[in-house]
Design an enzyme around this catalytic site. Sequence first.
Site, mmCIF file in Angstrom:
data_model
loop_
_atom_site.group_PDB
_atom_site.id
_atom_site.type_symbol
_atom_site.label_atom_id
_atom_site.label_comp_id
_atom_site.label_asym_id
_atom_site.label_seq_id
_atom_site.Cartn_x
_atom_site.Cartn_y
_atom_site.Cartn_z
ATOM 1 C CG ASP A 277 52.285 -16.759 46.077
ATOM 2 O OD1 ASP A 277 51.379 -17.155 46.836
ATOM 3 O OD2 ASP A 277 53.052 -15.829 46.384
ATOM 4 C CG ASP A 279 53.730 -16.408 50.402
ATOM 5 O OD1 ASP A 279 53.558 -16.371 49.164
ATOM 6 O OD2 ASP A 279 53.702 -15.383 51.107
ATOM 7 C CG ASP A 281 51.004 -13.793 49.450
ATOM 8 O OD1 ASP A 281 51.422 -14.440 48.467
ATOM 9 O OD2 ASP A 281 51.696 -12.929 50.033
ATOM 10 N NE ARG A 282 52.775 -12.239 44.187
ATOM 11 C CZ ARG A 282 53.582 -11.658 43.330
ATOM 12 N NH1 ARG A 282 53.616 -12.037 42.084
ATOM 13 N NH2 ARG A 282 54.369 -10.681 43.718
ATOM 14 C CE LYS A 376 50.727 -10.597 47.897
ATOM 15 N NZ LYS A 376 51.554 -9.466 47.564
HETATM 16 C C1 G1P Z 1 56.075 -7.509 44.083
HETATM 17 C C2 G1P Z 1 54.752 -6.973 43.576
HETATM 18 C C3 G1P Z 1 53.954 -6.393 44.716
HETATM 19 C C4 G1P Z 1 53.788 -7.412 45.831
HETATM 20 C C5 G1P Z 1 55.162 -7.950 46.235
HETATM 21 C C6 G1P Z 1 55.044 -9.073 47.259
HETATM 22 O O1 G1P Z 1 56.842 -6.434 44.598
HETATM 23 O O2 G1P Z 1 54.940 -5.987 42.588
HETATM 24 O O3 G1P Z 1 52.707 -5.979 44.230
HETATM 25 O O4 G1P Z 1 53.172 -6.830 46.945
HETATM 26 O O5 G1P Z 1 55.844 -8.451 45.087
HETATM 27 O O6 G1P Z 1 54.309 -10.156 46.777
HETATM 28 P P1 G1P Z 1 58.020 -5.692 43.796
HETATM 29 O O7 G1P Z 1 58.983 -6.750 43.368
HETATM 30 O O8 G1P Z 1 57.362 -5.064 42.597
HETATM 31 O O9 G1P Z 1 58.553 -4.691 44.762
HETATM 32 ZN ZN ZN Z 2 53.333 -14.629 48.011
#
Ligand code: G1P
Ligand code: ZN
Length: 543
Positions: A277, A279, A281-282, A376
């Site tokens: 993604d 940055d 981390d995904r 992550k």
């Molecule tokens: C979303 C994801 C969560 C992740 C976060 C940051 O958060 O659900 O798992 O840690 O983005 O990447 P949410 O929008 O649900 O609060």
């Molecule tokens: Zn990210």
Amino acid sequence: MDIISVKTEPYQGQVPGTSGLRKKVSVFKQNHYLENFIQSVFDSLDSFEGKTLVIGGDGRYYNDYAVQVLLKMAIANQFGRIIVGQNGILSTPATSYVIVKYGAMGGFILSASHNPGGPDGDFGIKFDNENGAPAPQELTDKFAKRTREIDHFWWADMPDIDLTQVGELVFGSTVVQVIDPVSDYAAYMQKIFDFKQIKRLFDKGFRMTFDAMNAVTGPYAKYIFEDLLGAPRGSVIRQEPLMDFGGLHPEPNLTYATELVSRMYSEQAPDFGTASDGDGDRYMILGRSFFVNPSDSLAVLAGYLDTIPFYRGKMTGVARSMPTSFAVDDVAKDKNLTVYQTPTGWKFFGSLLTAGKITLCGEESFGAGSYHLQEKDGIWAVLCWLSILAKTGKSVEQLVRELWQKQGRVFTLLHNYDIADKGVAEAVMAGLKEKLPLLPGTVIQKEKITQAFPFVYTDPVTGEVADNQGLCIYFESDARIVFRLSGTNSVGATLKIYINQRVREFDKFDSPATEVLDKWVHIALELSELKRLTGVEKPSMIT
Ligand code: G1P
Ligand code: ZN
């Protein structure tokens, strides 16, 4: 260079969410908006004069400007050393590692992760502590409190600093050290993984595609996968980081990583497809014409992580965020690993990782990591998969099917409902919460509810309590519905409905989740009365 105190007035709503302060660029552009937040963070930290601070970002629009603001304010606040990525770039996992490697007291990450960028897109700022972990709730609460009181910030009146060259520059009592964003992180990955083993896989003709989505991982992926591991040139696509990600949504999933998905479902599909993604981390994993659900991916990682030398004999426990499916639980049980269920957001894994209670953790939202660093880590997750593929000689699809055969397939579905008025979304949640105590034992659309409760988490290490973390409803037929409000919205609210069901009939394994779980969507809508209360007819995203 003059150091001056600048008068300012507080802004409403500078409250960090699931992952830092995330707003529209236009909000950040307001006079002193960014400065107020940065000074509020500094004011909430224990003494830092003379200490080291790390600064990096994902390169999105406003990154270059915000890095200069951060540098000038950190100099004015008298940090001893500031380590900054060349051109202001560092991925989130690389920032986390650099903080620890250089013994910094913390660092800032400028990013809105997977949210779109550009002048009309989103921007964000997040603080990681000295462990390289997202600031815990207690600290982010302090930041928010301070933003409501702030009346001045410290500013170094000086020209912009040249960040194009690696090297050291001195300003007053502060050293600014510009580092190559990739090399420290890449060297660390070589310590964790057996690069020779993975290289042999590519030598045998294994093919992969990594979609960097015009975001920060491009240079990391090119160096690690193509230069070091010998993946053929062109394996990393969309590798040039762009300020607006080429107008795309830098979120690795089936909706947004369209180019990768069409390649992986084509006749000439490579063996392995991945993406990261905004940055870094995904991550996303695909085999040939085969998508790996992130919850299943976590289960596979839990099953095989100890085949990677760095983790051998080091497996303690596994944590998953509550909405992540229970696929990993059985694997962990088999391997005698404790399973922890945390609220959504990486910050909740920090204490468990630091205390050595878990080796591995992950979220359904395409995030996974381990104690190697406290964010992550997308490229790490891809390297884990590559190691497992190299070690076992199995295909991506084979590894996942073996998991399903053993414990059934846990289907997952997420419906996001965008609701313009946050108050309305909160009212839906409050209404449902009130009903929960009455639900156990009742039957809805022929399905019996066994448990219904708001998820409250007590951190087993710090004792900190986090409530309001979603509403959970469990059914007799091995199914679960979770409702929660997103904590990463820059405007309005997103109500998320997560559905899981474990299916043991082999002949259903290849049915689409939308079909298998359709019934539960209707149950969720009936329970929450979402359509009637919000007027929103359709989810904005289904994954
Ligand atoms: C979303 C994801 C969560 C992740 C976060 C940051 O958060 O659900 O798992 O840690 O983005 O990447 P949410 O929008 O649900 O609060
Ligand atoms: Zn990210």
